[in-house]
Structure formats: C-alpha cells, structure tokens
Motif scaffolding. Sequence first.
Motif, PDB file in Angstrom:
ATOM      1  N   SER A 120      47.486  41.781  49.535  1.00  0.00           N
ATOM      2  CA  SER A 120      46.761  41.941  48.279  1.00  0.00           C
ATOM      3  C   SER A 120      47.672  42.471  47.182  1.00  0.00           C
ATOM      4  O   SER A 120      47.632  41.996  46.033  1.00  0.00           O
ATOM      5  N   GLU A 123      50.103  39.638  46.097  1.00  0.00           N
ATOM      6  CA  GLU A 123      49.438  38.631  45.267  1.00  0.00           C
ATOM      7  C   GLU A 123      49.169  39.160  43.865  1.00  0.00           C
ATOM      8  O   GLU A 123      49.331  38.435  42.870  1.00  0.00           O
ATOM      9  N   GLU A 124      48.756  40.424  43.767  1.00  0.00           N
ATOM     10  CA  GLU A 124      48.470  41.017  42.460  1.00  0.00           C
ATOM     11  C   GLU A 124      49.728  41.103  41.602  1.00  0.00           C
ATOM     12  O   GLU A 124      49.729  40.771  40.414  1.00  0.00           O
ATOM     13  N   ASP A 130      47.799  42.033  35.899  1.00  0.00           N
ATOM     14  CA  ASP A 130      47.457  43.447  35.752  1.00  0.00           C
ATOM     15  C   ASP A 130      48.489  44.273  36.522  1.00  0.00           C
ATOM     16  O   ASP A 130      48.261  44.669  37.668  1.00  0.00           O
ATOM     17  N   GLY A 134      48.533  46.091  40.274  1.00  0.00           N
ATOM     18  CA  GLY A 134      49.491  45.664  41.285  1.00  0.00           C
ATOM     19  C   GLY A 134      50.292  46.818  41.856  1.00  0.00           C
ATOM     20  O   GLY A 134      50.439  46.952  43.076  1.00  0.00           O
ATOM     21  N   LYS A 137      48.107  49.070  44.000  1.00  0.00           N
ATOM     22  CA  LYS A 137      47.886  48.494  45.325  1.00  0.00           C
ATOM     23  C   LYS A 137      49.136  48.617  46.195  1.00  0.00           C
ATOM     24  O   LYS A 137      49.044  48.871  47.406  1.00  0.00           O
TER      25      LYS A 137
END
Length: 277
Positions: A120, A123-124, A130, A134, A137
């Motif tokens: 996740s 990918e972010e 954003d 990112g 995360k």
Amino acid sequence: MTESATWTRVDDGRFQVDLLTADYRRHAFTRHSHATFAIGVVVCGVEQFRYRGELHRAGVGSLAILEPGEPHDGQAAGPAGWAYRVFYPPADMLFDSGTGPAHFADAIVHDPRSVHLVRSAHEELTAGADPLAGHSKLTWALAAVVRRHGSHAGDPSVLSPRDAAAVRKVAQVRDRLMADLRCAPGLRELAAGVELSPFHMLRVFRDVTGFPPHTWLVLERVCRARQLLAAGVAPAQVASGVGFADQAHLTRWFKRVTGVTPAAFRNAVQDPVRTPA
C-alpha cells in the motif's frame, strides 16, 4: 514476453528512498549487494535468489527482506516471470522507526499484514498524488516490519584480533580502489600494499565483503554512476567518469544491478517527490 521496470525516488525532507516497480520475464540480476535494505513484495509469479548461501523463492504474498551489504542475485523461478514492488530504505530510516537497530534472520516471511502495509505504501508513493499519505504509510510499514520480524543485532564491532586485522586490511584495499575508480591497480600491487600474498588478499577480501576485488570495484562504479546520474550527468559522461569502457558497458552492468537502464534511472530521479512541510 514484454518486461517493464520503473525507478522512483521520493524525499521526505530527511531521507531519500528509492522504489522499483518491475515486471520481469528473462531479466536476471547479477550477484550484487545494496548499501540500503531491500524490502519487496511479489505481486505476480515467483522470484528466486541466492542469499546467505541458500536458494530462496518468493511468491505472491511473500515479503522479502535483504540487509545492506549482503550479496544476492535474482531471476524468475519459471517461464512466467515475476512482478514485484521493492523499497530501498537506508538503514537509518528503519532505525528511525523507534525500535532501534534490527537484524532480519529470515530473507522471506509470510505475513499478510506486513505485505499489505508495504504494498500500500509503495503504490501510494509511486502514484505521487498524496506524498504525505505515502510517507505516512511507509513509516507505518517499516515500523511494522521491524517490530514483527526484526531482532536486535549484535555489536558488529566486537571482533577477534584476527578478524579485526583482516577488516583493516580490506578497508585499505577498498580505499585504494576507491581512490580512482577509472584506473584499478594490479592485483600484486593491491596485495603488496597490505603485505599479503595475492591469493591471501583475494581470500580475505572475499570473506569480508562477499566479492572478489574486481567485482566489488564494478559494483562501486555502478553505485557512483547512480549518484552522478541522479545529479543530472549524461550516461555517456558517467561511463567514462567512473571507469566503464563505454556507455554500452555501463548500461549492461547498471541494468544487471538495478534492473533499469541508466537513462531510465536518470529520468526517474531528477525530480523526486517531496512531502510538503
């Protein structure tokens, strides 16, 4: 049987982190090591690699964790190839998670929670929409990986006198090689500089670094090439500047180590995504 590989660099104001998004069929990484950790998730197919004397296979849903300085290779385990997303965080960034220095005994772990967090975050950050989300995360993901799978490492400075002497001699050889990447000394000159026979010097150097001097030097040239490419230097200039015979020679080795061409890497890292203050 198409292949693709995209390199991304992000910057949170303190750390720069490289990310690789790749789909490989025939590509095979040469044996190499990283100055950073390599933490990746396989999203399709199976990759196999040799690491710490063992052959490992990472399939869909597995998390691979490779430590800095550890030699390894990488290739598809079958004709279908593999696709994965990899982070290359510097050691200080993992230690910044608040858990302190960590050692990862297992190269591959099966932990759906950690896999989800790492994927996740990757990918972010690669989407770039954003950066704050990112990097948030990523911080959570790295902290979870260290907490769930890391153990405190022993003090690497505690060496026997014999080991310490070998490390010092290897450090001298490395300094001599680094003095001018474009022109490597001869084997006997290197060995004489640390008062060892050529055979003994080769054995000690390989035992400490995991590579013979000539391979270590090529990998250092690739490392320096990455720095110059990130600074905007053209691949042709980089090739001559770090000691490769020509641009084609640089390209062959660069892709074998990083998975992308020098030009693709240069274009990808020229404007790293920075989190707003």
